[in-house]
Scaffold this motif. Structure first.
Motif, PDB file in Angstrom:
ATOM      1  N   TRP A 137      32.300 -31.686  80.021  1.00  0.00           N
ATOM      2  CA  TRP A 137      31.932 -31.301  81.388  1.00  0.00           C
ATOM      3  C   TRP A 137      33.055 -31.687  82.349  1.00  0.00           C
ATOM      4  N   ILE A 138      33.565 -32.933  82.231  1.00  0.00           N
ATOM      5  CA  ILE A 138      34.639 -33.389  83.117  1.00  0.00           C
ATOM      6  C   ILE A 138      35.929 -32.621  82.869  1.00  0.00           C
ATOM      7  N   ALA A 139      36.264 -32.428  81.573  1.00  0.00           N
ATOM      8  CA  ALA A 139      37.524 -31.780  81.231  1.00  0.00           C
ATOM      9  C   ALA A 139      37.558 -30.317  81.647  1.00  0.00           C
ATOM     10  N   SER A 140      36.433 -29.627  81.471  1.00  0.00           N
ATOM     11  CA  SER A 140      36.393 -28.203  81.808  1.00  0.00           C
ATOM     12  C   SER A 140      35.898 -27.946  83.230  1.00  0.00           C
ATOM     13  N   ARG A 141      35.357 -29.011  83.878  1.00  0.00           N
ATOM     14  CA  ARG A 141      34.793 -28.887  85.227  1.00  0.00           C
ATOM     15  C   ARG A 141      33.664 -27.856  85.284  1.00  0.00           C
ATOM     16  N   ARG A 142      32.991 -27.696  84.173  1.00  0.00           N
ATOM     17  CA  ARG A 142      31.834 -26.802  84.106  1.00  0.00           C
ATOM     18  C   ARG A 142      30.642 -27.570  83.573  1.00  0.00           C
ATOM     19  N   ARG A 143      29.531 -27.468  84.279  1.00  0.00           N
ATOM     20  CA  ARG A 143      28.339 -28.170  83.841  1.00  0.00           C
ATOM     21  C   ARG A 143      27.840 -27.609  82.514  1.00  0.00           C
ATOM     22  N   PRO A 144      27.285 -28.484  81.649  1.00  0.00           N
ATOM     23  CA  PRO A 144      26.710 -27.976  80.399  1.00  0.00           C
ATOM     24  C   PRO A 144      25.549 -27.045  80.689  1.00  0.00           C
ATOM     25  N   ARG A 145      25.389 -26.048  79.854  1.00  0.00           N
ATOM     26  CA  ARG A 145      24.297 -25.098  80.054  1.00  0.00           C
ATOM     27  C   ARG A 145      22.948 -25.788  79.839  1.00  0.00           C
ATOM     28  N   ALA A 146      21.919 -25.123  80.307  1.00  0.00           N
ATOM     29  CA  ALA A 146      20.582 -25.737  80.317  1.00  0.00           C
ATOM     30  C   ALA A 146      20.131 -26.142  78.922  1.00  0.00           C
ATOM     31  N   GLY A 183      18.890 -30.123  74.889  1.00  0.00           N
ATOM     32  CA  GLY A 183      19.078 -30.631  73.534  1.00  0.00           C
ATOM     33  C   GLY A 183      19.534 -32.076  73.536  1.00  0.00           C
ATOM     34  N   ALA A 184      20.416 -32.436  74.479  1.00  0.00           N
ATOM     35  CA  ALA A 184      20.878 -33.816  74.574  1.00  0.00           C
ATOM     36  C   ALA A 184      19.721 -34.761  74.896  1.00  0.00           C
ATOM     37  N   LEU A 185      18.915 -34.395  75.869  1.00  0.00           N
ATOM     38  CA  LEU A 185      17.780 -35.234  76.257  1.00  0.00           C
ATOM     39  C   LEU A 185      16.755 -35.331  75.134  1.00  0.00           C
ATOM     40  N   LEU A 186      16.506 -34.201  74.463  1.00  0.00           N
ATOM     41  CA  LEU A 186      15.530 -34.183  73.381  1.00  0.00           C
ATOM     42  C   LEU A 186      15.987 -35.066  72.224  1.00  0.00           C
ATOM     43  N   SER A 187      17.275 -34.978  71.887  1.00  0.00           N
ATOM     44  CA  SER A 187      17.802 -35.782  70.781  1.00  0.00           C
ATOM     45  C   SER A 187      17.778 -37.272  71.111  1.00  0.00           C
ATOM     46  N   LEU A 188      18.139 -37.627  72.335  1.00  0.00           N
ATOM     47  CA  LEU A 188      18.089 -39.036  72.728  1.00  0.00           C
ATOM     48  C   LEU A 188      16.655 -39.565  72.698  1.00  0.00           C
ATOM     49  N   LEU A 201      11.529 -35.081  64.340  1.00  0.00           N
ATOM     50  CA  LEU A 201      11.331 -33.691  64.745  1.00  0.00           C
ATOM     51  C   LEU A 201      12.032 -33.394  66.073  1.00  0.00           C
ATOM     52  N   LEU A 202      11.991 -34.358  66.997  1.00  0.00           N
ATOM     53  CA  LEU A 202      12.676 -34.163  68.278  1.00  0.00           C
ATOM     54  C   LEU A 202      14.187 -34.081  68.087  1.00  0.00           C
ATOM     55  N   ILE A 203      14.742 -34.888  67.180  1.00  0.00           N
ATOM     56  CA  ILE A 203      16.179 -34.830  66.904  1.00  0.00           C
ATOM     57  C   ILE A 203      16.562 -33.465  66.374  1.00  0.00           C
ATOM     58  N   VAL A 204      15.803 -32.990  65.386  1.00  0.00           N
ATOM     59  CA  VAL A 204      16.080 -31.666  64.825  1.00  0.00           C
ATOM     60  C   VAL A 204      15.945 -30.590  65.903  1.00  0.00           C
ATOM     61  N   GLY A 205      14.934 -30.729  66.758  1.00  0.00           N
ATOM     62  CA  GLY A 205      14.764 -29.762  67.844  1.00  0.00           C
ATOM     63  C   GLY A 205      15.943 -29.763  68.794  1.00  0.00           C
ATOM     64  N   GLY A 206      16.461 -30.949  69.117  1.00  0.00           N
ATOM     65  CA  GLY A 206      17.636 -31.023  69.982  1.00  0.00           C
ATOM     66  C   GLY A 206      18.856 -30.394  69.352  1.00  0.00           C
ATOM     67  N   VAL A 207      19.051 -30.621  68.047  1.00  0.00           N
ATOM     68  CA  VAL A 207      20.171 -30.006  67.329  1.00  0.00           C
ATOM     69  C   VAL A 207      20.067 -28.491  67.370  1.00  0.00           C
ATOM     70  N   VAL A 208      18.864 -27.982  67.145  1.00  0.00           N
ATOM     71  CA  VAL A 208      18.660 -26.523  67.164  1.00  0.00           C
ATOM     72  C   VAL A 208      18.995 -25.946  68.532  1.00  0.00           C
ATOM     73  N   LEU A 209      18.559 -26.612  69.607  1.00  0.00           N
ATOM     74  CA  LEU A 209      18.846 -26.121  70.957  1.00  0.00           C
ATOM     75  C   LEU A 209      20.351 -26.060  71.228  1.00  0.00           C
ATOM     76  N   ARG A 217      22.760 -25.876  69.007  1.00  0.00           N
ATOM     77  CA  ARG A 217      23.356 -24.847  68.144  1.00  0.00           C
ATOM     78  C   ARG A 217      23.085 -23.444  68.695  1.00  0.00           C
ATOM     79  N   VAL A 218      21.859 -23.194  69.143  1.00  0.00           N
ATOM     80  CA  VAL A 218      21.526 -21.893  69.725  1.00  0.00           C
ATOM     81  C   VAL A 218      22.360 -21.636  70.970  1.00  0.00           C
ATOM     82  N   ASP A 219      22.515 -22.669  71.806  1.00  0.00           N
ATOM     83  CA  ASP A 219      23.320 -22.523  73.021  1.00  0.00           C
ATOM     84  C   ASP A 219      24.777 -22.223  72.671  1.00  0.00           C
ATOM     85  N   GLU A 220      25.285 -22.884  71.622  1.00  0.00           N
ATOM     86  CA  GLU A 220      26.664 -22.653  71.194  1.00  0.00           C
ATOM     87  C   GLU A 220      26.856 -21.208  70.740  1.00  0.00           C
TER      88      GLU A 220
END
Length: 344
Positions: free
Chosen positions: A125-134, A139-144, A295-303, A305-308
């Protein structure tokens, strides 16, 4: 007709890098069980890590030499990458983690280390100056959230400021590990990078141990794995071959296929696999909360990956639109035998 489709889907899953990444997480997850069985018989963490890295480096040396096929210039051209990988991604990460464990509970130390994926998102985010997509943010919040549940950080938790700093240092090392392994490099095969990095890491661990900064205590007492009582070397071999050789080689392959961000999120499943292996080999049965966290970790990974994948499709679509919007930018085709190309 269904069988060919199933085989094709399986091949596509492996080719995508996700299958390799999950396999890497699964074998990485065995390290805790093998190491704990050794630590309970008198091994110190430093000794276990040193033996782990040394054994793995020795196993991979011959295959790495075969892969090089005499192209020793590849080592010369990539010596800095190998040095940083071994010093930071292998030795530094494990050394800082064990220092954190010495001051914090294992769960808190592991949670701090696995803040690395979130750090990667923030850094990009800092390097590209673009906020991560939703979806990536979700996915980050879900995995944490899943990590918190899997680690089951309920009850009294000892918090030490210096220990937190060690844990954050381990997370930074893990970030660097993912960036190094995800970097596309056709001149440095994954096997060579893994072998060189493990050798550097082993040398660092022995030097730190010989200096007296890290206790090095060994034991030849039998270890316990599940219902079996086995010689100490059984756990050591499992720690070396499964949790290190296979784990690091496949981890590098997965990171190069998926990229640092996705690979780092898939690696979060290592915590889930570690819980499963601890259940099977140490009799530590995971509770419903931990299973929900998995299950939440796997769900975050899927989100993520789908966003990517959606981002890749948008980029490809934008490139196609750019080409269609500038049809006159291509070189004109000669209309006759006497017409000369503008390059002539």
């Amino acid at each position: 007709m269904s069988a060919p489709t199933t085989k094709a889907d399986a091949k596509g899953f492996l080719a995508s890098g996700l299958g390799i990444a999950l396999f890497s997480s699964a074998v990485f997850g065995t390290s805790g069980s093998f190491a704990k069985s050794m630590l309970e018989t008198g091994w110190s963490p430093g000794a276990a890590v040193a033996v782990r890295l040394t054994g793995a480096a020795l196993i991979l040396v011959i295959p790495a030499v075969v892969v090089l096929r005499g192209r020793w210039h590849q080592l010369k051209d990539n010596w800095l990458t190998i040095l940083l990988f071994g010093l930071i991604g292998v030795a530094g990460c494990q050394l800082f983690y064990f220092n954190a464990v010495a001051r914090l509970s294992v769960g808190v130390a592991l949670l701090l280390e696995y803040l690395a994926p979130v750090m990667i998102v923030l850094w990009l985010w800092i390097a590209s100056r673009r906020r991560p997509r939703a979806l990536t943010a979700a996915g980050a919040l879900l995995s944490l959230g899943g990590l918190v549940l899997v680690l089951d950080l309920t009850g009294s938790v000892k918090v030490d400021f210096i220990g937190v700093l060690w844990g954050m240092a381990a997370a930074v090392c893990l970030v660097i590990y993912f960036f190094i392994t995800a970097k596309e490099n056709d001149t440095l095969p994954p096997l060579v990078l893994a072998s060189g990095g493990l050798l550097v890491g082993a040398l660092v661990m022995w030097l730190v141990g010989l200096s007296g900064l890290l206790p090095m205590t060994f034991s030849t007492a039998d270890t316990t794995l599940g219902p079996w009582t086995t010689p100490w070397w059984v756990s050591a071999v499992g720690l070396i071959i499964l949790a290190t050789v296979l784990a690091y080689v496949t981890g590098i392959m997965a990171a190069r296929s998926l990229g640092s961000k996705v690979a780092s999120f898939v690696s979060l499943t290592e915590v889930l696999f570690a819980v499963i292996w601890a259940w099977l080999l140490l009799g530590e049965l995971p509770g419903p909360i931990q299973l929900l966290g998995g299950l939440l970790i796997v769900g975050g990974v899927v989100l993520v990956r789908v966003d990517e994948l959606r981002g890749d499709r948008r980029a490809a679509r934008a490139e196609l639109v750019s080409v269609l919007d500038h049809p006159n930018d291509v070189e004109p085709v000669p209309s006759g035998p006497l017409t000369k190309s503008p390059r002539n």
